[in-house]
Design an enzyme around this catalytic site. Structure first.
Site, PDB file in Angstrom:
ATOM      1  CB  SER A  75      65.768 -34.075-103.015  1.00 53.43           C
ATOM      2  OG  SER A  75      67.076 -33.638-102.838  1.00 53.43           O
ATOM      3  CG  HIS A  77      66.515 -32.391 -90.910  1.00 50.63           C
ATOM      4  ND1 HIS A  77      66.327 -31.318 -91.863  1.00 50.63           N
ATOM      5  CD2 HIS A  77      67.855 -33.074 -91.333  1.00 50.63           C
ATOM      6  CE1 HIS A  77      67.320 -31.348 -92.623  1.00 50.63           C
ATOM      7  NE2 HIS A  77      68.058 -32.254 -92.392  1.00 50.63           N
ATOM      8  CE  LYS A  94      68.913 -34.172 -99.756  1.00 48.71           C
ATOM      9  NZ  LYS A  94      70.152 -34.008 -99.170  1.00 48.71           N
TER      10      LYS A  94
HETATM   11  S1  PPS Z   1      69.698 -32.112 -96.024  1.00 49.56           S
HETATM   12  O1  PPS Z   1      70.698 -33.289 -96.298  1.00 49.56           O
HETATM   13  O2  PPS Z   1      68.207 -32.516 -95.751  1.00 49.56           O
HETATM   14  O3  PPS Z   1      70.104 -31.073 -95.439  1.00 49.56           O
HETATM   15  O4  PPS Z   1      69.304 -31.340 -97.450  1.00 49.56           O
HETATM   16  P1  PPS Z   1      68.987 -29.978 -98.010  1.00 49.56           P
HETATM   17  O5  PPS Z   1      70.227 -29.011 -97.722  1.00 49.56           O
HETATM   18  O6  PPS Z   1      67.739 -29.653 -97.108  1.00 49.56           O
HETATM   19  O7  PPS Z   1      68.524 -30.204 -99.160  1.00 49.56           O
HETATM   20  C1  PPS Z   1      69.404 -30.281-100.520  1.00 49.56           C
HETATM   21  C2  PPS Z   1      68.500 -29.957-101.750  1.00 49.56           C
HETATM   22  O8  PPS Z   1      68.717 -28.702-101.979  1.00 49.56           O
HETATM   23  C3  PPS Z   1      69.381 -28.238-103.041  1.00 49.56           C
HETATM   24  N1  PPS Z   1      70.283 -26.948-102.920  1.00 49.56           N
HETATM   25  C4  PPS Z   1      70.096 -25.879-103.534  1.00 49.56           C
HETATM   26  N2  PPS Z   1      69.259 -25.433-104.395  1.00 49.56           N
HETATM   27  C5  PPS Z   1      69.555 -24.386-105.317  1.00 49.56           C
HETATM   28  N3  PPS Z   1      70.550 -23.697-104.698  1.00 49.56           N
HETATM   29  C6  PPS Z   1      70.920 -23.830-103.758  1.00 49.56           C
HETATM   30  N4  PPS Z   1      72.159 -22.924-103.679  1.00 49.56           N
HETATM   31  C7  PPS Z   1      71.014 -25.036-103.447  1.00 49.56           C
HETATM   32  N5  PPS Z   1      71.688 -25.822-102.298  1.00 49.56           N
HETATM   33  C8  PPS Z   1      71.322 -26.984-102.064  1.00 49.56           C
HETATM   34  C9  PPS Z   1      70.227 -29.437-103.320  1.00 49.56           C
HETATM   35  O9  PPS Z   1      70.595 -29.614-104.886  1.00 49.56           O
HETATM   36  C10 PPS Z   1      69.399 -30.693-102.998  1.00 49.56           C
HETATM   37  O10 PPS Z   1      68.299 -30.725-104.006  1.00 49.56           O
HETATM   38  P2  PPS Z   1      68.185 -31.464-105.168  1.00 49.56           P
HETATM   39  O11 PPS Z   1      66.810 -31.492-105.703  1.00 49.56           O
HETATM   40  O12 PPS Z   1      68.453 -33.055-104.876  1.00 49.56           O
HETATM   41  O13 PPS Z   1      69.264 -31.070-106.171  1.00 49.56           O
END
Ligand code: PPS
Length: 292
Positions: free
Chosen positions: A146, A116, A54
């Site tokens: 998240s 991860h 996340k």
């Molecule tokens: S995972 O499942 O661990 O692979 O998740 P991960 O991709 O690391 O994290 C997901 C969070 O990243 C946000 N996210 C983004 N934020 C801004 N811009 C873009 N393009 C973007 N893509 C993914 C996503 O919304 C999750 O955060 P939260 O706070 O839950 O919205």
């Protein structure tokens, strides 16, 4: 541990959860990845995107894949991200098509890989071989928020039914997949200091997404025009990515809000104070700072 985060013995455990060298892992984490780290036959031009869950993994992966394809979205648009980006340590009976190693072996070089894994469990052969590693970190208050929403909506996590405050206790006690955030972060942070790893922060990416694209392109020695850099950055904006990354199974949980500071809507004052205290103690001397 502060009383605010005191955890009872009947805390939530997801299906098939297990522990390895102190790290809590999910039922979807294959056990043989650690014992036999060479079987993926890593290649010198493999590129890993690594993070605590996340933290911006999916965003960084999408940017990196487009950069590797010189901005051409054909491959990105050809399939759901789980089908075209192997999640190294993933193996789950319910979704056999997403077994990380199965996808990895079918890919042509240069390959892009999601993981991860904490550095102590990360395949040493990939590190020794000099594979590229991009590490993305995010402030842990937003990470836990998240993660909570992801736990609630994801099959592999058993669709957690508890509330945020109980989940925060588990997080602060390292009882979530991939374990204690502080240990995980500090182990990688130490490794990053001595190795050629690109370190990105989610908050910096939010504030200047174009710079993140430039940094990744430079790290991968990709000489892209300003126009292509702009196109990739725009393609990976939250709004655009929400359209092309989610599918029916995962609607909303990979791309939820995408903001800095959502923790303010979840933490109580007491939780925030207790968190700050622990954060300052655990991170003291690391030099690592986050925007909250
Ligand atoms: S995972 O499942 O661990 O692979 O998740 P991960 O991709 O690391 O994290 C997901 C969070 O990243 C946000 N996210 C983004 N934020 C801004 N811009 C873009 N393009 C973007 N893509 C993914 C996503 O919304 C999750 O955060 P939260 O706070 O839950 O919205």
């Amino acid at each position: 541990m502060d009383d605010v985060f005191k955890l009872g013995p009947d805390y939530y455990r997801s299906p098939g959860e297990w522990t390895y060298k102190g790290y809590v892992l999910g039922g979807y984490n294959r056990k043989d990845i650690f014992e036999c780290p060479d079987f993926a036959e890593y290649r010198v031009d493999d590129c890993f995107v690594v993070s605590y869950p996340k933290s911006g993994t999916t965003w960084t992966l999408e940017l990196t894949q487009l950069i590797m394809n010189d901005g051409d979205p054909t491959f990105t648009e050809s399939a759901h991200h789980n089908d075209r980006i192997p999640f190294l340590e993933y193996k789950y009976d319910e979704f056999p098509q997403w077994e990380g190693l199965g996808i990895l072996k079918k890919l042509k070089s240069p390959r892009l890989i999601k993981s991860h894994l904490p550095v102590s469990l990360f395949p040493k052969s990939a590190l020794y071989k000099g594979c590229k590693v991009i590490y993305v970190a995010r402030n842990p208050k937003d990470v836990v928020v998240s993660y909570y929403h992801f736990y609630k909506t994801t099959v592999e996590f058993g669709e957690y039914g508890g509330d945020f405050h109980d989940f925060l206790k588990q997080f602060m006690n390292g009882k979530v997949h991939y374990g204690d955030w502080f240990t995980y972060m500090l182990e990688w942070w130490k490794y990053i200091a001595d190795n050629d790893i690109l370190f990105l922060k989610y908050e910096d990416m939010k504030k200047d997404p174009r710079l993140a694209t430039v940094k990744i392109a430079n790290y991968l020695n990709r000489n892209l025009s300003d126009e292509v850099i702009d196109k990739i950055t725009e393609y990976c904006s939250f709004k655009k990515m929400k359209k092309h990354v989610t599918n029916e199974n995962n609607e909303g949980n990979y791309m939820r809000k995408g903001v800095i500071g959502d923790w303010k809507k979840h933490f109580t004052v007491a939780e925030n104070e207790a968190f700050e205290k622990i954060y300052n103690e655990r991170m003291e001397g690391s030099g690592l700072k986050f925007d909250w």
